[in-house]
Design an enzyme around this catalytic site. Sequence first.
Site, PDB file in Angstrom:
ATOM      1  CE  LYS A 174      -1.846   2.923   2.614  1.00 25.41           C
ATOM      2  NZ  LYS A 174      -1.825   4.101   1.718  1.00 25.41           N
ATOM      3  CD  GLU A 249      12.937   5.134   8.267  1.00 23.95           C
ATOM      4  OE1 GLU A 249      12.445   5.989   9.050  1.00 23.95           O
ATOM      5  OE2 GLU A 249      13.434   5.406   7.177  1.00 23.95           O
TER       6      GLU A 249
HETATM    7  O1  TXE Z   1       2.552   9.996   7.100  1.00 21.66           O
HETATM    8  P1  TXE Z   1       1.657   8.759   7.485  1.00 21.66           P
HETATM    9  P2  TXE Z   1       2.099  11.451   6.677  1.00 21.66           P
HETATM   10  C1  TXE Z   1       6.745  11.836   8.894  1.00 21.66           C
HETATM   11  C2  TXE Z   1       6.907  13.300   8.653  1.00 21.66           C
HETATM   12  C3  TXE Z   1       5.553  13.713   8.213  1.00 21.66           C
HETATM   13  C4  TXE Z   1       4.703  12.862   9.095  1.00 21.66           C
HETATM   14  C5  TXE Z   1       3.310  12.616   8.628  1.00 21.66           C
HETATM   15  O2  TXE Z   1       7.240  13.953   9.847  1.00 21.66           O
HETATM   16  O3  TXE Z   1       5.314  15.077   8.385  1.00 21.66           O
HETATM   17  O4  TXE Z   1       5.385  11.637   9.125  1.00 21.66           O
HETATM   18  O5  TXE Z   1       3.324  12.257   7.264  1.00 21.66           O
HETATM   19  C6  TXE Z   1      -0.413   5.109   5.650  1.00 21.66           C
HETATM   20  N1  TXE Z   1      -3.186   2.251   8.888  1.00 21.66           N
HETATM   21  N2  TXE Z   1       7.141  11.020   7.755  1.00 21.66           N
HETATM   22  O6  TXE Z   1       0.870  11.892   7.400  1.00 21.66           O
HETATM   23  O7  TXE Z   1       0.251   9.150   7.780  1.00 21.66           O
HETATM   24  C7  TXE Z   1      -0.538   6.248   4.670  1.00 21.66           C
HETATM   25  O8  TXE Z   1      -1.654   6.068   3.823  1.00 21.66           O
HETATM   26  C8  TXE Z   1      -2.388   1.875   7.884  1.00 21.66           C
HETATM   27  C9  TXE Z   1       8.357  10.322   7.916  1.00 21.66           C
HETATM   28  O9  TXE Z   1       2.038  11.487   5.222  1.00 21.66           O
HETATM   29  O10 TXE Z   1       2.405   8.011   8.493  1.00 21.66           O
HETATM   30  C10 TXE Z   1       0.792   6.166   3.969  1.00 21.66           C
HETATM   31  O11 TXE Z   1       0.771   5.117   3.017  1.00 21.66           O
HETATM   32  N3  TXE Z   1      -1.710   2.752   7.109  1.00 21.66           N
HETATM   33  C11 TXE Z   1       8.619   9.390   6.839  1.00 21.66           C
HETATM   34  C12 TXE Z   1       1.741   5.811   5.102  1.00 21.66           C
HETATM   35  O12 TXE Z   1       0.925   5.242   6.126  1.00 21.66           O
HETATM   36  C13 TXE Z   1      -1.841   4.056   7.383  1.00 21.66           C
HETATM   37  C14 TXE Z   1       8.043   9.572   5.527  1.00 21.66           C
HETATM   38  C15 TXE Z   1       2.495   7.000   5.694  1.00 21.66           C
HETATM   39  O13 TXE Z   1       1.575   7.969   6.106  1.00 21.66           O
HETATM   40  C16 TXE Z   1      -2.671   4.499   8.435  1.00 21.66           C
HETATM   41  C17 TXE Z   1       6.780  10.254   5.532  1.00 21.66           C
HETATM   42  C18 TXE Z   1      -3.355   3.533   9.210  1.00 21.66           C
HETATM   43  N4  TXE Z   1      -4.140   3.852  10.223  1.00 21.66           N
HETATM   44  C19 TXE Z   1       6.395  10.971   6.623  1.00 21.66           C
HETATM   45  N5  TXE Z   1      -2.606   5.862   8.462  1.00 21.66           N
HETATM   46  C20 TXE Z   1       9.872   8.620   6.879  1.00 21.66           C
HETATM   47  N6  TXE Z   1      10.069   7.851   7.951  1.00 21.66           N
HETATM   48  O14 TXE Z   1      10.652   8.659   5.951  1.00 21.66           O
HETATM   49  C21 TXE Z   1      -1.780   6.238   7.454  1.00 21.66           C
HETATM   50  N7  TXE Z   1      -1.318   5.163   6.793  1.00 21.66           N
END
Ligand code: TXE
Length: 496
Positions: A174, A249
């Site tokens: 996903k 991660e």
């Molecule tokens: O990430 P999300 P977001 C950090 C960065 C950013 C913050 C939020 O600080 O500002 O995270 O970013 C899926 N069950 N990083 O909101 O929500 C979602 O659809 C299952 C660090 O975009 O964590 C996407 O595919 N899946 C980072 C994925 O999780 C779920 C990179 C990431 O989304 C879900 C990006 C749920 N309940 C953001 N909710 C890094 N570590 O490199 C969301 N998702």
Amino acid sequence: MAATLYIDGAWKQASDGGAHDVHSPHDQRVVATVSQATESDVLDAITAARTSFDSGVFTSWSFAERSALVSKIADLLERDLKVIAKKESDDTGKRIIEAEYDIADVVATFRHFAALGVKEHDRKVDVGLAHVSSRIVHEPLGVASLIGPWNYPLLQIAWKVAPALVAGCSFIVKPSELTPQSAIALMHLIEEAGTPKGVANLILGPGSVVGTSLISDPRIDMVSFTGGLNTGQTIMKAAVATVKRLALELGGKNPHIIFADADVDAAIDNAVTAAFLHSGQVCSAGTRLIVERSIHDRVVNEIVRRAANIRLGGPEDLAAETGPLISKSHLEGVTRYVEKGIAEGATLLIGGKRSEMPEHADGWYFLPTVLDNCTTKMFCVQEESFGPVMTVEVFDTEAEAIALGNDTVFGLSGGLWSNDVAKAARVASALRHGTIWVNDFGPYRPQAEWGGYKQSGIGRELGEHGLSEYLEIKHIWTNNAPSKSGWFSDDKRGED
Ligand code: TXE
């Protein structure tokens, strides 16, 4: 609209016909329209993965056969590199050249795991008994949900898909709903390479809608996730009931320490790259500058001068050096983050707002930003902005530099600059982060493990450990001269 869900070896529309548009962060134009899965599509994908795994259709392949498959996918990725990079650049707004570097890294990831797969994994154990042979064997873990973010969409998915295939797992991918196109392209190549039906499945949609079953269904054995800390915590809670294996991660707030005895010009140049590459949307971005007091002014003045010259621009702008933020809501979040830093006492030296250039009017462009006079308790020092925002703290002693570098709930990566070899080694050893760069910042290789201490996550991707995450370890003890155990008495008394 093309069918973009891949379930049980077939391309499908969503069961309710649902779809969503993907917008370019550069100018908000619609770059793709993709299916948005329903709960019933998600359950179908889980059923397909579970059935394929339990049937043995893929687990019966040898490591060498699965490695050959992964190697073939690497060849196909290389063939289509430019096409996939264009899709990724459309979705993320990053420059095409950067997207091409990223897809080249995807190819390298597949090649690394293909090479690792053909190494010997199992081993004999000497249990000290001549009549016993004891072996440790590695088996595929089972069914995995592989959930990716939007900053390096295909690369982060590749770190999961390539080892899962080599290990013999079945899985559901996903990608982020903001950046789905490159994952769709990868799934076509996985199909073209001859992966058995049901092993690889693709679900699209927001995590809040399609994520629940992917992280809680009892038929899922493992969740591998890259994204935000809050989502990581949600996944941990959901995994409790069926004790799923987790690989998480979750980003970082990465210290970048410059000692006065360093090659300061090189350190400054790397500090600019570390903080502003991809506009700070990098989990290992070096956004927390920790500089020795005696060189503070020289370092910070030069970083501010360099930051002012950074050229922002969209995918096709050949002169651009970095691109937009991913979305309007992210831009608003980074703006609030800077405002909060200023309210807490940080000094804004440059940036701090959206670009006002007319050519950026439709995109989510945020200016490279430097906040000086920061202290360790400030929100902007402790929390990740995931934008182009550098905070600056000073230190006087080595011990203070180490204490600052470790004063964070995260532990993904950190860098330090010093020409004193013994000091550099001491500090590198004292910093509690998963990767430490000495006189460098940022490079990684698929051959080396990547992952976080503390709240930056659980487990490691890449390296050799990145494959182990997808394997179970079994001990097989064979007694070649069976005999009675003799533990309990076999006296016949009492039977009369
Ligand atoms: O990430 P999300 P977001 C950090 C960065 C950013 C913050 C939020 O600080 O500002 O995270 O970013 C899926 N069950 N990083 O909101 O929500 C979602 O659809 C299952 C660090 O975009 O964590 C996407 O595919 N899946 C980072 C994925 O999780 C779920 C990179 C990431 O989304 C879900 C990006 C749920 N309940 C953001 N909710 C890094 N570590 O490199 C969301 N998702």
